[in-house]
Write a protein that holds these residues in place. Structure first.
Motif, PDB file in Angstrom:
ATOM      1  N   UNK A   2       0.865  -1.196   0.000  1.00  0.00           N
ATOM      2  CA  UNK A   2       0.000   0.000   0.000  1.00  0.00           C
ATOM      3  C   UNK A   2       0.889   1.230   0.000  1.00  0.00           C
ATOM      4  N   UNK A   3       0.290   2.402  -0.176  1.00  0.00           N
ATOM      5  CA  UNK A   3       1.070   3.637  -0.225  1.00  0.00           C
ATOM      6  C   UNK A   3       1.796   3.822   1.107  1.00  0.00           C
ATOM      7  N   UNK A   4       3.085   4.076   1.020  1.00  0.00           N
ATOM      8  CA  UNK A   4       3.922   4.289   2.204  1.00  0.00           C
ATOM      9  C   UNK A   4       3.516   5.562   2.921  1.00  0.00           C
ATOM     10  N   UNK A   5       3.562   5.547   4.244  1.00  0.00           N
ATOM     11  CA  UNK A   5       3.168   6.698   5.058  1.00  0.00           C
ATOM     12  C   UNK A   5       3.899   7.974   4.683  1.00  0.00           C
ATOM     13  N   UNK A   6       5.165   7.878   4.377  1.00  0.00           N
ATOM     14  CA  UNK A   6       5.960   9.061   4.039  1.00  0.00           C
ATOM     15  C   UNK A   6       5.471   9.717   2.757  1.00  0.00           C
ATOM     16  N   UNK A   7       4.921   8.916   1.851  1.00  0.00           N
ATOM     17  CA  UNK A   7       4.419   9.440   0.582  1.00  0.00           C
ATOM     18  C   UNK A   7       3.280  10.430   0.829  1.00  0.00           C
ATOM     19  N   UNK A   8       2.432  10.143   1.802  1.00  0.00           N
ATOM     20  CA  UNK A   8       1.325  11.052   2.103  1.00  0.00           C
ATOM     21  C   UNK A   8       1.836  12.436   2.511  1.00  0.00           C
ATOM     22  N   UNK A   9       2.917  12.466   3.279  1.00  0.00           N
ATOM     23  CA  UNK A   9       3.487  13.758   3.689  1.00  0.00           C
ATOM     24  C   UNK A   9       4.035  14.490   2.459  1.00  0.00           C
ATOM     25  N   UNK A  10       4.667  13.761   1.539  1.00  0.00           N
ATOM     26  CA  UNK A  10       5.136  14.378   0.293  1.00  0.00           C
ATOM     27  C   UNK A  10       3.952  14.919  -0.501  1.00  0.00           C
ATOM     28  N   UNK A  11       2.855  14.162  -0.531  1.00  0.00           N
ATOM     29  CA  UNK A  11       1.662  14.626  -1.246  1.00  0.00           C
ATOM     30  C   UNK A  11       1.078  15.874  -0.593  1.00  0.00           C
ATOM     31  N   UNK A  12       1.179  15.985   0.731  1.00  0.00           N
ATOM     32  CA  UNK A  12       0.733  17.214   1.408  1.00  0.00           C
ATOM     33  C   UNK A  12       1.507  18.412   0.845  1.00  0.00           C
ATOM     34  N   UNK A  13       2.813  18.257   0.735  1.00  0.00           N
ATOM     35  CA  UNK A  13       3.663  19.319   0.182  1.00  0.00           C
ATOM     36  C   UNK A  13       3.296  19.601  -1.275  1.00  0.00           C
ATOM     37  N   UNK A  14       3.107  18.544  -2.047  1.00  0.00           N
ATOM     38  CA  UNK A  14       2.812  18.699  -3.478  1.00  0.00           C
ATOM     39  C   UNK A  14       1.505  19.459  -3.708  1.00  0.00           C
ATOM     40  N   UNK A  15       0.437  19.068  -2.999  1.00  0.00           N
ATOM     41  CA  UNK A  15      -0.853  19.727  -3.218  1.00  0.00           C
ATOM     42  C   UNK A  15      -0.833  21.147  -2.662  1.00  0.00           C
ATOM     43  N   UNK A  16      -0.135  21.376  -1.550  1.00  0.00           N
ATOM     44  CA  UNK A  16      -0.019  22.745  -1.015  1.00  0.00           C
ATOM     45  C   UNK A  16       0.717  23.638  -2.007  1.00  0.00           C
TER      46      UNK A  16
END
Length: 148
Positions: free
Chosen positions: A21-35
């Motif tokens: 499944x999607x790695x937890x760290x990826x979600x934090x990167x996605x937070x940065x990307x969408x912001x």
């Protein structure tokens, strides 16, 4: 007042961990990307940061992983500004799977305004305050019903 901002993506192999499944760290990167995509859309992105000589930096994240995202899933990364004062802006996130509208992740970030040359805290300029308006209370960012 502003509205939310959505960024769509498809989960790729590099997002997946050993548990498939999607790695937890990826979600934090996605937070940065969408912001980052949101501030660009607001007209106050990196080029303007350099011109104004101050920027917003993340100082605190809160995250909640709710359901797993899997390889090939189409995900919508939703973000909105929740609050603002002269030193900080507060951003929230809700990531969901497009096909079944399942909420996968929620989070929030406290962003601080800094002077780029020194890294010291700085009061936000009127340009920042005008661009970073909170989401209208009339809008429910967790209503995923009106999607493409």
């Amino acid at each position: 007042m502003s509205t939310f901002f959505d960024l769509k993506l498809t989960v790729q192999a590099e997002h997946i961990d050993i548990l498939k499944h999607v790695n937890n760290v990826v979600y934090v990167q996605w937070m940065q990307d969408v912001a980052s995509a949101h501030i660009e859309a607001l007209g106050l992105g990196l080029a303007q940061y350099l011109e104004l000589k101050h920027a917003m930096v993340a100082v605190e994240h809160h995250v909640q992983y709710r359901k797993a995202a899997l390889l090939g899933d189409e995900i919508v990364l939703r973000t909105w500004l929740h609050d603002i004062n002269t030193l900080y802006s507060f951003r929230q996130y809700a990531f969901y799977r497009a096909k079944d509208k399942s909420l996968l992740f929620t989070g929030s970030t406290k962003w601080a305004c800094i002077e780029m040359a020194s890294g010291r805290s700085k009061r936000m300029s009127p340009t920042f305050i005008q661009a970073y308006q909170p989401l209208s209370e009339e809008i429910n960012p967790f209503d995923f019903g009106n999607l493409d």
